[in-house]
Motif scaffolding. Structure first.
Motif, short mmCIF file in Angstrom:
data_model
loop_
_atom_site.label_atom_id
_atom_site.label_comp_id
_atom_site.label_asym_id
_atom_site.label_seq_id
_atom_site.Cartn_x
_atom_site.Cartn_y
_atom_site.Cartn_z
N PRO A 857 0.84 -1.20 0.00
CA PRO A 857 0.00 0.00 0.00
C PRO A 857 0.87 1.25 0.00
O PRO A 857 2.03 1.21 0.41
CB PRO A 857 -0.76 -0.13 1.32
N ALA A 858 0.28 2.37 -0.43
CA ALA A 858 0.94 3.66 -0.26
C ALA A 858 0.47 4.23 1.07
O ALA A 858 -0.71 4.17 1.40
CB ALA A 858 0.56 4.60 -1.40
N ILE A 859 1.39 4.74 1.84
CA ILE A 859 1.07 5.17 3.21
C ILE A 859 1.10 6.70 3.29
O ILE A 859 2.05 7.33 2.83
CB ILE A 859 2.07 4.59 4.22
N VAL A 860 0.05 7.25 3.85
CA VAL A 860 -0.02 8.69 4.13
C VAL A 860 -0.17 8.83 5.64
O VAL A 860 -1.17 8.38 6.21
CB VAL A 860 -1.21 9.35 3.41
N ALA A 861 0.84 9.43 6.25
CA ALA A 861 0.85 9.52 7.71
C ALA A 861 0.56 10.94 8.18
O ALA A 861 0.96 11.91 7.53
CB ALA A 861 2.21 9.07 8.26
N GLU A 862 -0.13 11.02 9.31
CA GLU A 862 -0.39 12.30 9.98
C GLU A 862 -0.94 13.33 8.99
O GLU A 862 -0.40 14.43 8.83
CB GLU A 862 0.88 12.83 10.65
#
Length: 1020
Positions: A857-862
């Motif tokens: 997956p592509a992760i988008v944090a905060e």
């Protein structure tokens, strides 16, 4: 010399004044009318009294007697002034040093008390160090500067006691080592060293102990009086029991002078002869009896009790007889059986008729009832009253309660300097530096009315408000003045959350706080310079005084500090070198020995007196307070230097002797026209035992008399209860405010929606009233700070490597974690524990990451997001920040929230108790998150971080989907928002408190404790 004069010179002339007779008035009348000393009558001669000498126990008694004589002579002479006699304070066990004007031509200087205490404390420290560093014996001797000073004070008492009782220090050699516990052998070794070293230290300064000087002065006065004989003029010694051998010698001398007379206070003339003789029985004396001291004095004088004539008939003979019976020696209490007869019963009723007994529930009620009893006395013009108690805490409580009536009572004991506003200011300045500018003492110093730091009061208070808000609430800044200045310079209101109260600080307020931080550092700089290492006591005192002068511009306060600091500076001559911490630890005890007394007000109608000072003071109503065991009589003091058998071998008084003195003071005070006996059933939350004096009175008075006295006390208790009573109030209702619609919020975060559902009142307080909770002063980091550090570390790590993990992932995550945990370093205990757990969790977390990323997956944090919801007043903005959103190749999302605390269950999410993740899914579907496509959400996951374990908990159950939860949560939110657009919809407190934290930020404002105890339910 006439035959009569010769006869009186050979035999002691001894008189007594009954406890029910006003002592000073009676003494003054007898002196003026010639009945006290045959051959001496002042008549109308205004110069006659100047030839007389009067010895009284205390300085206060001397001042009051002088006022009494002046009043009586002016009244008798039609306003003609007279010259008063020489009135000299004898001094008793704990009283001022004797000071005779012409008795000693070259008296030795007494060692100043502060110098003596610090010098003996230095001896104790030297001895402790010599015993052996780190050994068990050293721990048994002392444990810190305050303990050393306490041991020095006990040694001061022992030195004075041995001097007063004529016990030579050479008798220590008669105590055989090995016959006592090892500790007592240790203290005996020290006492033998101290008896040589201490006199040598005094001789070097050409000084002596105050007790030694007193004894020398008394000896000189005795020789002077004996050499003068009749030429000494009229000499009277009154009010003393002669408990000290040298005082008894002086009383003997006075009684045998041709124009001398000894006047005893409250000699018991009604005690039967057998009981009287039993007081001094060789096989079983009664030192705890109130007449023991007087019996011993008469025995020394060779005077029979029957030969002691009263100067005035008793004003309350039945009361004195009652007290005599109640306090008779234990060996003769079988005589109580005869009190059941008719005549004794009638005497008991008459003797107890003017007595009142207060049996308060606790010390607070006791103080209030006593204050009311004293205040009641003022209702009758000219009437006087006094509280007599050895309990200084009770005295201060009563003085405080009287302030509600606007009465400032005359307290003879004064207040220890350490407990005055000025003393607290002195302690705070030292404490702030010693505690490295910790927020709590620094805030207390800033709020002290004497604190100025070179500014006008208004400017200082405004700057202190800003500084407290910026730096002192929440976790503390770095230690020391440099840390305070650095934290102030680094603060910016723009760096905090808009809801934080600090965000409202103007640039002007921030600059004022920075300026105050520098002013504080500069003012306390002299002490800060001594914050490390060991320094001379003189240097510490000088730096402390300089810091005080810079911290305040109050001229009167600085003038009042001159004398105490002179005493401290004088004590520096013998004080041991010490650290600032040692100095700050000793300071309260040093200041406590410097009482602040108000000027004597002779005409005062209300007083607070110690038992000794009350002995000669007469008032209409006397309240004897604190009548519990351990207070009156006081608990037997444990001597840290000599055991009880050692004291007996040396010939020192047994502890019971102090009980006898307390009993005599009790009996004297009970002679007042109206007496109130008071005790508290509990003190400090612990049950008390009634004083043995009360128990004896109750046993002798009988049930009927005692019950009547308690009923009289209950009248006062009832008045006191009504004083604080309030009208019956309707029960508090759960608050449900309905503010105007235009004031209601139009934007909330997803976490606030959960609060909105459970406790609408909190939303009202924060967003309508604009009240944001303040952090506590010097708040230690807790779960919130730990969670913040973990979130920051994991969020930054995921943001830097949103796809593949680096090869050195463990090292990279550890490095980021160290930066995130850096603000917790000032709290070593929490930092060490939490950082160790984070390090231990790194492996588990990376395993979790690798498993999650296996599907690429592509992760988008905060990431932050928002969406608008249509409403009647325009759009409502729903805001949120997702810890992590995973974007899968199949066009779905997974929203993760990391939890270091309690994790909501799937059921709580489904019934809309915890709608955070479903609402974030709704925002995502509405294309509300930055860098996140508007895909449907497939999974909602809470990631529980506990210790070293990582646990995933999906809230999506088999019979539903994440988007179903999102749509349902959004629909319920729309219904909620539309409901609150109705101006009649209230913000009810705790509407749905289930699963809510135990305490909310606004519970005190909503008065939850008041209405929740009325049986009202706590919502759904």
């Amino acid at each position: 010399m006439s035959e009569e004069t010769s006869r009186h010179a050979a035999a002691p002339r001894v008189r007594t004044i009954a406890s029910s007779v006003p002592f000073l008035d009676c003494l003054a009348d007898a002196l003026l009318d010639g009945t006290l000393i045959p051959g001496f009558s002042p008549g109308g001669d205004p110069f006659a009294l100047v030839r007389a000498s009067i010895y009284l126990p205390t300085r206060r008694a001397c001042r009051l007697f002088g006022e009494t004589l002046l009043r009586k002579t002016i009244a008798a002479g039609g306003g003609t002034a007279v010259l008063l006699p020489r009135i000299v304070p004898l001094g008793e066990i704990d009283e001022d040093t004797l000071a005779f004007a012409d008795a000693f031509t070259d008296p030795p200087l007494p060692v100043p008390e502060t110098r003596r205490r610090l010098g003996l404390a230095r001896l104790v420290r030297t001895w402790r160090d010599a015993v052996g560093e780190g050994s068990d014996n050293r721990q048994a001797v002392a444990a810190g500067p305050a303990t050393e000073l306490a041991l020095a004070d006990a040694l001061v008492g022992l030195i004075d006691e041995m001097s007063a009782q004529n016990v030579p220090w050479s008798r220590l050699d008669d105590l055989v080592p090995g016959e006592h516990d090892a500790y007592w052998d240790l203290t005996l070794d020290f006492l033998k060293i101290a008896r040589d070293m201490w006199p040598a230290m005094l001789a070097e300064q050409r000084m002596v102990d105050g007790g030694v000087r007193r004894d020398q002065l008394i000896d000189a006065e005795v020789e002077r009086l004996r050499s003068l004989g009749a030429a000494a003029g009229p000499v009277v010694a009154a009010g003393s029991t002669g408990s000290m051998p040298r005082t008894a010698r002086l009383l003997d001398t006075v009684a045998r002078l041709p124009l001398g007379c000894l006047v005893l206070p409250g000699l018991d003339t009604s005690l039967d002869e057998a009981a009287w003789n039993a007081l001094l029985a060789e096989d079983d004396p009664s030192p705890s009896h109130p007449q023991f001291g007087l019996a011993a004095l008469l025995s020394r004088l060779g005077v029979r009790r029957a030969d002691v004539l009263p100067l005035h008939p008793p004003a309350a003979a039945d009361r004195e007889w009652l007290l005599s019976e109640a306090l008779r020696p234990a060996a003769t209490t079988d005589r109580w059986a005869g009190l059941a007869e008719v005549e004794p019963q009638a005497r008991l009723a008459r003797g107890f008729a003017g007595a009142t007994v207060i049996e308060a529930d606790d010390s607070r009620e006791e103080a209030l009832v006593i204050a009311l009893a004293l205040r009641e006395a003022l209702e009758t013009p000219g009437r006087s009253a006094a509280l007599v108690t050895p309990d200084r805490d009770l005295g201060r409580r009563v003085a405080a309660e009287l302030l509600r009536f606007g009465i400032a009572i005359d307290d003879s004991a004064g207040v220890p300097l350490s407990e005055t506003p000025l003393g607290r200011f002195v302690r705070l300045v030292a404490g702030v530096v010693e505690q490295r500018f910790a927020p709590v003492p620094l805030s207390a110093l800033l709020r002290h009315p004497l604190a100025r730091f070179g500014q006008e009061r208004a400017l200082h208070e405004a700057a202190a408000d800003a500084l407290e808000l910026m730096l002192l609430r929440g976790p503390r800044p770095a230690a020391g003045s440099d840390g305070l200045i650095a934290a102030a310079d680094a603060f910016s209101a723009g760096d905090v959350h808009p809801s934080d109260p600090r965000a409202k600080l103007t640039e002007e307020a921030q600059q004022a706080a920075r300026d105050l931080a520098r002013r504080i550092a500069a003012a306390l700089g002299p002490l800060v310079a001594l914050d490390s290492g060991t320094h001379s006591f003189a240097a510490l005192v000088e730096a402390h005084h300089a810091a005080l002068a810079a911290a305040t511009d109050d001229a009167q306060a600085l003038a009042d500090l001159a004398a105490p600091f002179e005493q401290l500076a004088d004590g520096a001559l013998w004080a041991a070198p010490q650290t600032l911490s040692d100095y700050a630890e000793q300071l309260p005890a040093l200041l406590a020995a410097m009482p602040v007394r108000a000027a004597l007000v002779p005409e005062a109608r209300l007083r607070i007196l110690g038992p000794l000072e009350a002995r000669l003071v007469s008032v209409d109503r006397v309240v004897l307070g604190g009548l519990v065991e351990g207070t009156w009589p006081g608990a037997a003091r444990t001597d840290p230097w000599l055991s009880r058998p050692m004291r007996a071998s040396l010939g020192l008084d047994a502890p019971e002797r102090r009980i006898g003195l307390s009993a005599h003071d009790f009996a004297q005070a009970c002679g007042a026209r109206e007496v109130i006996l008071s005790r508290a059933a509990k003190v400090g939350g612990a049950p008390t035992v009634p004083s043995r004096f009360l128990q004896r009175l109750a046993a002798v008075a009988g049930d009927a008399n005692w019950t009547a006295a308690v009923a009289r006390g209950d009248r006062l208790r009832g008045l006191a209860a009504r004083l604080d009573s309030v009208p019956a109030l309707p029960p508090f209702e759960r608050p449900a405010p309905t503010p105007p619609v235009e004031l209601r919020p139009t934007s909330l975060s997803v976490t606030e929606i959960e609060t909105f559902l459970r406790d609408p009142y909190s939303i009202y307080a924060r967003h309508v009233l604009k009240l944001n909770p303040l952090e506590r002063l010097d708040d230690e980091p807790g779960a919130s700070e730990r969670g913040t550090a973990i979130h920051e570390a994991l969020g930054r790590f995921a943001a830097q490597w949103p796809e593949a993990l680096p090869e050195d992932a463990e090292a990279r995550l550890a490095a980021i974690g160290r930066e995130a945990f850096a603000p917790l370093r000032p709290f070593p205990a929490e930092y060490t524990l939490w950082w160790a757990r984070f390090e231990a969790m790194i492996g588990s977390y990376l395993a979790f990451e690798r498993e999650r990323r296996a599907t690429r997956p592509a992760i988008v944090a905060e990431t932050f997001g928002r969406m608008e919801i249509a409403g009647t007043r325009g759009p409502f903005v729903l805001r949120g920040r997702a810890d992590r959103i995973e974007v899968f190749r199949d066009g779905t999302l997974a929203i993760l929230d990391f939890k270091t605390g309690t994790v909501p269950t799937a059921r709580q999410t489904r019934v809309n108790y915890s709608p955070q993740l479903p609402l974030e899914a709704a925002i995502a579907r509405a294309d509300g998150f930055r860098n996140v496509p508007p895909f449907p959400t497939a999974d909602l996951v809470y990631v529980k971080i506990g210790g070293t374990a990582i646990e995933e908990k999906s809230v999506v159950e088999a019979d539903t989907s994440a988007m179903d939860l999102a749509e349902e949560a959004l629909a319920r939110l729309q219904t909620l928002l539309h409901a609150f657009e109705n101006p009649a919809q209230p913000y009810v407190a705790l509407r749905r408190p289930m699963f809510r934290g135990r305490f909310g930020d606004y519970d005190h404002l909503a008065r939850v404790k008041e209405w929740s105890v009325n049986g009202e339910g706590e919502g759904e």
